[in-house]
Motif scaffolding. Sequence first.
Motif, PDB file in Angstrom:
ATOM      1  N   PHE A 144      48.685  38.296  38.103  1.00  0.00           N
ATOM      2  CA  PHE A 144      48.457  38.757  36.733  1.00  0.00           C
ATOM      3  C   PHE A 144      47.284  39.720  36.762  1.00  0.00           C
ATOM      4  CE2 PHE A 144      46.647  38.692  32.480  1.00  0.00           C
ATOM      5  CZ  PHE A 144      47.788  38.877  31.707  1.00  0.00           C
ATOM      6  N   ARG A 145      47.555  40.999  36.471  1.00  0.00           N
ATOM      7  CA  ARG A 145      46.544  42.038  36.604  1.00  0.00           C
ATOM      8  C   ARG A 145      46.079  42.600  35.260  1.00  0.00           C
ATOM      9  NH1 ARG A 145      50.367  43.551  40.960  1.00  0.00           N
ATOM     10  NH2 ARG A 145      49.383  43.058  42.949  1.00  0.00           N
ATOM     11  N   GLY A 146      46.671  42.130  34.179  1.00  0.00           N
ATOM     12  CA  GLY A 146      46.348  42.684  32.876  1.00  0.00           C
ATOM     13  C   GLY A 146      45.287  41.895  32.141  1.00  0.00           C
ATOM     14  N   SER A 147      45.143  42.195  30.860  1.00  0.00           N
ATOM     15  CA  SER A 147      44.176  41.511  30.005  1.00  0.00           C
ATOM     16  C   SER A 147      44.807  40.256  29.410  1.00  0.00           C
ATOM     17  CB  SER A 147      43.731  42.448  28.883  1.00  0.00           C
ATOM     18  OG  SER A 147      43.061  41.727  27.869  1.00  0.00           O
ATOM     19  N   PRO A 148      44.215  39.067  29.623  1.00  0.00           N
ATOM     20  CA  PRO A 148      44.776  37.846  29.029  1.00  0.00           C
ATOM     21  C   PRO A 148      44.853  37.918  27.509  1.00  0.00           C
ATOM     22  CG  PRO A 148      43.181  37.306  30.738  1.00  0.00           C
ATOM     23  CD  PRO A 148      43.080  38.779  30.506  1.00  0.00           C
ATOM     24  N   PHE A 185      47.752  40.003  26.471  1.00  0.00           N
ATOM     25  CA  PHE A 185      49.008  39.282  26.711  1.00  0.00           C
ATOM     26  C   PHE A 185      49.281  38.288  25.585  1.00  0.00           C
ATOM     27  CE2 PHE A 185      51.363  36.030  29.461  1.00  0.00           C
ATOM     28  CZ  PHE A 185      52.584  36.644  29.240  1.00  0.00           C
ATOM     29  N   VAL A 186      48.260  37.565  25.162  1.00  0.00           N
ATOM     30  CA  VAL A 186      48.426  36.596  24.067  1.00  0.00           C
ATOM     31  C   VAL A 186      48.795  37.317  22.775  1.00  0.00           C
ATOM     32  CG1 VAL A 186      47.246  34.893  22.641  1.00  0.00           C
ATOM     33  CG2 VAL A 186      46.900  34.887  25.113  1.00  0.00           C
ATOM     34  N   LEU A 187      48.133  38.427  22.484  1.00  0.00           N
ATOM     35  CA  LEU A 187      48.410  39.156  21.248  1.00  0.00           C
ATOM     36  C   LEU A 187      49.829  39.721  21.234  1.00  0.00           C
ATOM     37  CD1 LEU A 187      45.041  41.093  20.719  1.00  0.00           C
ATOM     38  CD2 LEU A 187      45.900  39.134  19.425  1.00  0.00           C
TER      39      LEU A 187
END
Length: 369
Positions: free
Chosen positions: A249-253, A256-258
């Motif tokens: 997982f390389r993105g912003s957590p 991802f939630v939003l």
Amino acid sequence: MSIKRLTSILFKEYRHILREPRTLWMVFLSPAFVLIALSMVFTSGTSQIELAVWDQDRTPLSRRFIGTLSSDADFSTRRVLGYDEIEPSLLSRKVDAAVVIPPGFADEVQDGKTASIQVILDGVDTFVAGQATGSLLGHAADFGARLSKEYVLPPPPVQVKPQSAYLPRAASRDSMVSGLIPIVFSLPVIAAALALAREREKGTLEALVTTPVRGLEYLGGKLIAYVTASLVGLIPVWLTASLLFGVPFRGSPLLFVLLTFDFLMASVGLAIVIGNLVGSQQAATVLSLFVFFVPAFFLSGLSDPIDTTNILSTTISYLMPSTHFVTICRALFLKGASLVDLWRPAAMLLALSAGWTVLGALTFKKRIT
């Protein structure tokens, strides 16, 4: 709209989700288990192909060719001495394919002729057969390129050696697992459609007619309850993909939630439309499976690109929230994309959230027919 009545409906739905074992399972736990099952099915391709080799030529050049086949992790080679060994090995699945090097192989190569070899595949497993064919062609091309330098033969055709920019290892597995996340979230979404259909079927909606609760408050409470509850189910799905299958997982957590919230709003909005149109749980289940699962597998770009030459299939694809969330999940997990990179699918999900929610409100009738 009364916030108090909306909150009452919201907590009523939370209590129902927590007290009903089937709904609790569908909303919180089933996505992670279904992700495990589907990932094992779609990523169960053979990592190393068992290859039987019958060398009838028995020359240094034929042995060099065999060495080329076993030079990496694509093939695990085993020697055989005839067709009477090859056929039983294929039948018993001890090998996936066989290569027969005929007599005179080295002579034809040294004379500048085209040397042929026989490849025998297990046609029952078409996936492995295709994988073996592609790998053998690649190894044969590499072998021919090296020989052309030694024997001053005409140069071989241009060779394409692909390398993944983001997934140097296990590329297909990581791409498939991250792309399956929108599909597994169909289960908590279906639970929302079933909740509406169940209240109509069991007659509990009759009590709503006699209360001051408005339709928007009733639907808003259900929408928020199932979206937020499903968002909690994102945690085991996320952990399953990252820890069990090793998907990076390389993105912003937070992003991802939003964006998952955005996706769930659109999906639950569509589920509310389905729940309003049917009068039984059985019909809601069948229609939901047809609406969510079938397009998600075949029209979302999960395994094949979206066919933009067909107007009907393209329209259906872009009306489905899973199409845009597949792109988002893969970009966040594997590329570390930002919101700037994902503004198109994010905007489409936002538009679908508004569109399906409004359509759900328009199709809901606070009366018994």
